[in-house]
Design a protein around this motif. Structure first.
Motif, PDB file in Angstrom:
ATOM      1  N   TRP A  85       0.833  -1.205   0.000  1.00 17.03           N
ATOM      2  CA  TRP A  85       0.000   0.000   0.000  1.00 17.03           C
ATOM      3  C   TRP A  85       0.869   1.257   0.000  1.00 17.03           C
ATOM      4  CZ3 TRP A  85      -0.207   3.359   4.413  1.00 17.03           C
ATOM      5  CH2 TRP A  85      -0.947   4.529   4.170  1.00 17.03           C
ATOM      6  N   VAL A  86       1.895   1.293   0.842  1.00 20.36           N
ATOM      7  CA  VAL A  86       2.772   2.457   0.910  1.00 20.36           C
ATOM      8  C   VAL A  86       3.474   2.672  -0.430  1.00 20.36           C
ATOM      9  CG1 VAL A  86       4.908   3.329   1.930  1.00 20.36           C
ATOM     10  CG2 VAL A  86       3.116   2.413   3.402  1.00 20.36           C
ATOM     11  N   ALA A  87       3.931   1.588  -1.046  1.00 19.01           N
ATOM     12  CA  ALA A  87       4.596   1.715  -2.345  1.00 19.01           C
ATOM     13  C   ALA A  87       3.640   2.283  -3.391  1.00 19.01           C
ATOM     14  CB  ALA A  87       5.132   0.359  -2.790  1.00 19.01           C
ATOM     15  N   ALA A  88       2.389   1.820  -3.375  1.00 17.25           N
ATOM     16  CA  ALA A  88       1.401   2.300  -4.343  1.00 17.25           C
ATOM     17  C   ALA A  88       1.047   3.768  -4.096  1.00 17.25           C
ATOM     18  CB  ALA A  88       0.144   1.439  -4.263  1.00 17.25           C
ATOM     19  N   GLU A  89       0.853   4.133  -2.847  1.00 16.91           N
ATOM     20  CA  GLU A  89       0.501   5.513  -2.522  1.00 16.91           C
ATOM     21  C   GLU A  89       1.657   6.458  -2.851  1.00 16.91           C
ATOM     22  OE1 GLU A  89      -1.628   8.851  -1.158  1.00 16.91           O
ATOM     23  OE2 GLU A  89      -2.219   6.877  -1.887  1.00 16.91           O
ATOM     24  N   ALA A  90       2.885   6.017  -2.590  1.00 19.77           N
ATOM     25  CA  ALA A  90       4.047   6.845  -2.927  1.00 19.77           C
ATOM     26  C   ALA A  90       4.167   7.021  -4.434  1.00 19.77           C
ATOM     27  CB  ALA A  90       5.320   6.214  -2.367  1.00 19.77           C
ATOM     28  N   LEU A  91       3.868   5.964  -5.187  1.00 20.74           N
ATOM     29  CA  LEU A  91       3.895   6.056  -6.638  1.00 20.74           C
ATOM     30  C   LEU A  91       2.844   7.047  -7.138  1.00 20.74           C
ATOM     31  CD1 LEU A  91       4.981   5.033  -9.353  1.00 20.74           C
ATOM     32  CD2 LEU A  91       3.279   3.187  -9.230  1.00 20.74           C
ATOM     33  N   ARG A  92       1.664   6.992  -6.539  1.00 23.24           N
ATOM     34  CA  ARG A  92       0.597   7.919  -6.930  1.00 23.24           C
ATOM     35  C   ARG A  92       0.997   9.363  -6.646  1.00 23.24           C
ATOM     36  NH1 ARG A  92      -3.315  11.009  -5.079  1.00 23.24           N
ATOM     37  NH2 ARG A  92      -2.710  10.680  -2.909  1.00 23.24           N
ATOM     38  N   ARG A  93       1.584   9.598  -5.482  1.00 21.25           N
ATOM     39  CA  ARG A  93       1.927  10.967  -5.090  1.00 21.25           C
ATOM     40  C   ARG A  93       3.092  11.543  -5.872  1.00 21.25           C
ATOM     41  NH1 ARG A  93       1.267  11.567   1.502  1.00 21.25           N
ATOM     42  NH2 ARG A  93      -0.726  10.458   1.681  1.00 21.25           N
ATOM     43  N   THR A  94       3.974  10.698  -6.345  1.00 28.51           N
ATOM     44  CA  THR A  94       5.170  11.199  -7.030  1.00 28.51           C
ATOM     45  C   THR A  94       5.042  11.127  -8.544  1.00 28.51           C
ATOM     46  OG1 THR A  94       6.210   9.005  -6.865  1.00 28.51           O
ATOM     47  CG2 THR A  94       6.680  10.585  -5.113  1.00 28.51           C
ATOM     48  N   ARG A  95       3.926  10.620  -9.045  1.00 30.66           N
ATOM     49  CA  ARG A  95       3.720  10.540 -10.489  1.00 30.66           C
ATOM     50  C   ARG A  95       3.634  11.955 -11.066  1.00 30.66           C
ATOM     51  NH1 ARG A  95      -0.946   7.875 -10.617  1.00 30.66           N
ATOM     52  NH2 ARG A  95      -0.055   5.786 -10.744  1.00 30.66           N
ATOM     53  N   ARG A  96       4.267  12.148 -12.172  1.00 25.64           N
ATOM     54  CA  ARG A  96       4.301  13.476 -12.785  1.00 25.64           C
ATOM     55  C   ARG A  96       2.908  13.890 -13.257  1.00 25.64           C
ATOM     56  NH1 ARG A  96       9.349  15.333 -13.543  1.00 25.64           N
ATOM     57  NH2 ARG A  96      11.067  13.839 -13.441  1.00 25.64           N
ATOM     58  N   LEU A  97       2.513  15.121 -12.950  1.00 20.71           N
ATOM     59  CA  LEU A  97       1.178  15.619 -13.269  1.00 20.71           C
ATOM     60  C   LEU A  97       0.928  15.667 -14.763  1.00 20.71           C
ATOM     61  CD1 LEU A  97      -1.485  16.813 -12.260  1.00 20.71           C
ATOM     62  CD2 LEU A  97      -0.394  19.070 -12.264  1.00 20.71           C
ATOM     63  N   ARG A  98       1.976  15.917 -15.539  1.00 23.25           N
ATOM     64  CA  ARG A  98       1.746  16.079 -16.976  1.00 23.25           C
ATOM     65  C   ARG A  98       1.259  14.785 -17.633  1.00 23.25           C
ATOM     66  NH1 ARG A  98       7.537  16.834 -17.067  1.00 23.25           N
ATOM     67  NH2 ARG A  98       8.645  14.980 -17.797  1.00 23.25           N
ATOM     68  N   ARG A  99       1.488  13.648 -16.947  1.00 23.65           N
ATOM     69  CA  ARG A  99       0.965  12.398 -17.509  1.00 23.65           C
ATOM     70  C   ARG A  99      -0.552  12.446 -17.591  1.00 23.65           C
ATOM     71  NH1 ARG A  99       1.219   6.388 -14.707  1.00 23.65           N
ATOM     72  NH2 ARG A  99      -0.406   5.470 -16.004  1.00 23.65           N
ATOM     73  N   TRP A 100      -1.194  13.020 -16.571  1.00 25.70           N
ATOM     74  CA  TRP A 100      -2.643  13.137 -16.561  1.00 25.70           C
ATOM     75  C   TRP A 100      -3.098  14.268 -17.491  1.00 25.70           C
ATOM     76  CZ3 TRP A 100      -4.731   9.058 -14.519  1.00 25.70           C
ATOM     77  CH2 TRP A 100      -4.068   8.380 -13.486  1.00 25.70           C
ATOM     78  N   LEU A 101      -2.311  15.319 -17.591  1.00 26.04           N
ATOM     79  CA  LEU A 101      -2.684  16.432 -18.469  1.00 26.04           C
ATOM     80  C   LEU A 101      -2.665  16.005 -19.927  1.00 26.04           C
ATOM     81  CD1 LEU A 101      -0.751  19.370 -16.744  1.00 26.04           C
ATOM     82  CD2 LEU A 101      -3.192  18.794 -16.562  1.00 26.04           C
ATOM     83  N   TRP A 102      -1.737  15.116 -20.267  1.00 28.84           N
ATOM     84  CA  TRP A 102      -1.671  14.623 -21.633  1.00 28.84           C
ATOM     85  C   TRP A 102      -2.824  13.676 -21.952  1.00 28.84           C
ATOM     86  CZ3 TRP A 102       4.228  13.213 -21.291  1.00 28.84           C
ATOM     87  CH2 TRP A 102       4.981  14.394 -21.441  1.00 28.84           C
ATOM     88  N   ASN A 103      -3.410  13.086 -20.909  1.00 32.50           N
ATOM     89  CA  ASN A 103      -4.493  12.129 -21.098  1.00 32.50           C
ATOM     90  C   ASN A 103      -5.681  12.521 -20.212  1.00 32.50           C
ATOM     91  OD1 ASN A 103      -3.032   9.836 -22.717  1.00 32.50           O
ATOM     92  ND2 ASN A 103      -1.658  10.340 -21.012  1.00 32.50           N
TER      93      ASN A 103
END
Length: 208
Positions: A85-103
């Motif tokens: 869970w911690v690994a997944a939450e850390a991945l979510r929090r550190t994912r670059r925002l532009r990935r979502w902006l592009w999609n």
């Protein structure tokens, strides 16, 4: 050989802090069972959009609950039920925002992911509070961090510390050599010594 004590201990920490080596050495030195899961069991079986976070967190949690429930006496857990869970939450929090902006069509998935991991975090935290007698959190050596993963590892470290602080289980934050850590933990919990700590550490390092 003495029976292993009914102590359920979990060792946590960011990646590359030595959790597996510490747990292996501690198990060899004291007779505690070693509780862990195989990495491939926690990895998602399909390449879905939220597989690295939602799928991985659930699969890892299920495997850890099952593996620890099979150990009737004491054990030392390599990571604990908080790990995936911690690994997944850390991945979510550190994912670059532009990935979502592009999609932009992925925005509903992002909202679901955030809400799901929040709920899942509550479940794994409650499980940790009733499963373990103590936590040993390995201090992160920031000298070992690289530019690429420093933020990710730091986020994991902070999430773990915040979760342990808010929980009900006593925890120890410790650093130093593997031998120093194992010696201190074994002494603090008055664990039996079935193998000299230096020999246990040497065997653990060879197995790594």
């Amino acid at each position: 050989m003495k029976d292993a004590p009914a102590l359920r201990l979990a060792v946590t920490g960011a990646p590359r802090t030595g959790k597996t080596t510490v747990c292996t050495a501690l198990a060899l030195a004291t007779g505690l069972d070693y509780a862990a899961i195989s990495t491939h069991l926690a990895n998602p079986g399909a390449d879905r959009r939220l597989a690295p976070t939602v799928d991985a967190a659930v699969r890892g949690f299920e495997q850890r609950v099952d593996s620890e429930a099979r150990l009737a006496s004491g054990f030392v857990s390599d990571g604990s039920v908080l790990e995936e869970w911690v690994a997944a939450e850390a991945l979510r929090r550190t994912r670059r925002l532009r990935r979502w902006l592009w999609n932009p069509r992925d925005l509903p998935y992002r909202i679901f992911e955030k809400r799901y991991l929040l709920a899942h975090g509550g479940i794994v935290t409650r499980r940790a509070n009733v499963t373990y007698d103590g936590f040993v959190h390995l201090r992160m050596d920031r000298k070992s961090a690289t530019d690429g993963d420093d933020r990710y590892r730091t986020t994991i470290d902070r999430l773990l510390l915040d979760t342990l602080h808010e929980g009900t289980v006593p925890y120890l934050v410790i650093g130093g050599s593997i031998e120093e850590i194992v010696t201190r933990v074994a002494g603090m919990y008055q664990l039996p010594q079935l193998m000299p700590v230096p020999d246990a550490v040497s065997a653990a390092l060879q197995a790594a």
